[in-house]
Structures are given as C-alpha cells and as structure tokens.
Design an enzyme around this catalytic site. Sequence first.
Site: not given
Ligand code: UD1
Ligand code: UDP
Length: 368
Positions: A207
């Site tokens: 992601h």
């Molecule tokens: C964010 C965090 C990242 C973390 C991740 C956990 C920042 C800079 N990044 O990244 O550090 O690893 O969360 O998962 O804060 N979206 C949906 N539905 C949702 C959530 C997101 O459709 O419920 C889509 C939207 O298009 C959104 C995009 O994903 O714009 C990115 O979401 P965002 O929260 O900005 O970044 P993550 O990749 O989730």
């Molecule tokens: N995770 C989850 N379901 C999923 C993918 C990830 O519960 O489909 C959990 C994963 O095991 C970990 C956390 O979400 O505990 C990590 O989230 P993510 O990878 O989104 O964020 P990051 O750790 O990179 O910030």
Amino acid sequence: MGLRTEKAVQERMITHIVGNRPQFIKLAALYHELEKEGCEQNIIHSGQHYDENMSDVFFRELHIPKPYVNLAAGGGSHAQVTAKAMTGIEEELLRTKPALIILYGDTNTTLAGAVAASKLCIPIVHVEAGPRVHHKSNPEECNRIVADHLSDLLFCPDEISMQNLRREGLESRACMTGDIMYDTYLAIAKEAGQEETEEETIVMTWHRQENTSDRERMESILRLVERLDGRVVCPMHPRTRKCLREFGLWERAEGIPNFDIIESVGYVEMVKLMQRAKLILTDSGGVSKESSFAGAKCLFMLDIDIWEDLSDIDWLHKVDPQDEESVADALHFAAKAEHVPVADRPKFYGDGHAAAKMVQALRERGYI
Ligand code: UD1
Ligand code: UDP
C-alpha cells in the site's frame, strides 16, 4: 513541563487520537490496560481510514469503544488530510480539555495530533516512538520526527528506537516498553488457537505511496508476484486497488494464476493468514515486524531499513522489484523460506506486556 503536569493533575480525561488501521490495533492494548486502572478515556477518530474493513472492523473485533467523534479527514492529499485532522482535533481539544493525549505511530493523523496538542500545552504521549529510516522521501519519516520532538513521553518498541532518540537528545523523555502491537498480536493469536501449517501460503500486503504512485513500479511488483512459487494471498488496501485500476493494471493483476486478491481483512483474519504463511511479501512497517511474531520470513519492498535488527539477521530481506538482480536474489530467499517454529523466532520487540509498562511509566510520572 511543570505547567503541563499541573494541568494533568487538575483534569483526568485521557484522549487517544487515532485514524489509521495500525493505530486501532495499537490503541486496543493500551485502552484496555488503562481501563483496568479506572482511567477516564475517550477517542478522537480523524477519519483518515474510513471503509468498514479499514476501520469499524478493528473496533468491533478488538472491543474498543466507539470514538466519540469522527473528523472525516480521509481521502485527500497529505496536506489536506493533515490540515482537516489538525483543525478538527484542535476544536475538540479546546472543547474537552483533556489532561493528556496519546498518539500512535507515524501517520498524518499522528502529525496533526502532535501539532494541535502541543500548541495547546496538553501533554503528549507517543506510542511507537523512535523508529527512523533516515530518508525524507519516506512520507512517514517527517511525521515520526515531529511527533517525537513535540511529545513529553516517548514509548519505544525496540532498543534501536531508544538509540535513535538518544542521538536526537530525547533520552530523558524516552522509555523502552517493547512493541505494543505484540500485545495485541498475542491476544488475538491466543484466540485464534493452534497455528496451522499444512497449507503454507505467501501473504502479501502492498500500500505504500512509494509502491503505488508509479505504473512501472506497480507492474514490476506484479511480475515479482507471478514469479513466486506458491499461492500469494493479498488482502488488498483500497489505495492499491484504486491505483491498479487507474493505471489499467487491474485485469493484469487478476489474471495472475497464483495471485489471490481479497478484500482487506480484520485483524483476526490477518493473524490467521500470517500464522499459516511460509513467507510474507510486504511494504508495511507493521506487517514486516509482525512477520517475526508469526514465524514467516519477510521480503520487504521498500529501500528503507525500518527494523534494523530483523535486517541484520536476514529475517527481513529487501527486494527492489525493478532490479533483476535483486528479484533473482529475492526468489532464492523465497524458495528457502518455511514456517519457523516459535522457539526459533527473533525476539527484538519485548515480551508482549508493553501496555502494562506504559501504564506503569504514566503512573510513575504522575500522568495518571
Ligand atoms: C496511511 C499512512 C501510512 C500507514 C497506512 C496504514 C500517512 C502518510 N500514511 O497510508 O503511514 O502505513 O495509513 O494503513 O499517513 N482509502 C480508502 N479507504 C480507506 C482508506 C484509504 O479508499 O478506508 C484510499 C483513499 O483513496 C486514500 C488512499 O487510500 O486517499 C490513501 O489513504 P491514506 O490514509 O492517505 O494513506 P495510506 O496508504 O492508507
Ligand atoms: N492488517 C490487517 N488487515 C489487512 C492488512 C493489514 O489487519 O488486510 C494489519 C497488519 O497485520 C498490521 C497492520 O494492519 O497489524 C498494519 O497496517 P498497514 O500495513 O496498513 O500499516 P503500516 O504498518 O505500514 O503503517
């Protein structure tokens, strides 16, 4: 600092600020531990993550009370998400005047909470303080640095995080507790029961901005998946789904015979998937660390060293999907991977009682 402590004594409310999937997982352990102490607590949800399976499912499964407010800050650029969350958090903090706020990890929600609370002189506790990747191109690095420097108490998941904070002059505020995700992982793994190892799959999560903002990069990741030997189960983040569609790669992804794309899952299902895995392919900070809890070695698709101890023992092995030599090396690593028994797993992240240590530290410092 004196002023902040006085304020903490006057008012009792502890406010947790969360917004992203991994933060809900971290919050669960600390919320329940503070509950045992009889602390008054509430939760602000920034709304950065908003889909059912990116948010609500974690509150339900991990028995976390509903946030009293959701700021609906998700779905925009970095600045848009941060600004909306910061404005909403400031309003809430001014209205409810908590004694203490608790922040988690390194997301835009963490940054927004740190800046808003700091300027209102509300004491800040940062959970998962200290990791550094030493690359500003990693968007989370900026969030980590700001949150750590604005916080009053820093809870570190491992010794390397403590060293990083020492180097930045933050030692007096830092406390080594171990990783709080390990607390939640162990609780859920216990519920999930015996590890199953008959059908060993490769579990993939994908992601990060670095791996979803460029078509070539995404295509190279698909080629890597295709070349792996075994079924690759990928609970896919909504961002990755959207980007594959935008780049016209969705059909290509779906057509890969060993690639099993599923909706992103709740934590119970995720733990079960990891427990069955022989290998984890990921760009997630959390999942790459959890690989050591679950006994599956990890191919890591980012050129950063976030968990150096795991890299040093080659548990966590970096792969650049756009570099043929690196891919060949990764395929060799993957071919040797097998599920590792509990006794042989690395133990860098504490003993699974991080939340209890955090509560003790809060008590010793007069915050609760
Ligand atoms: C964010 C965090 C990242 C973390 C991740 C956990 C920042 C800079 N990044 O990244 O550090 O690893 O969360 O998962 O804060 N979206 C949906 N539905 C949702 C959530 C997101 O459709 O419920 C889509 C939207 O298009 C959104 C995009 O994903 O714009 C990115 O979401 P965002 O929260 O900005 O970044 P993550 O990749 O989730
Ligand atoms: N995770 C989850 N379901 C999923 C993918 C990830 O519960 O489909 C959990 C994963 O095991 C970990 C956390 O979400 O505990 C990590 O989230 P993510 O990878 O989104 O964020 P990051 O750790 O990179 O910030």
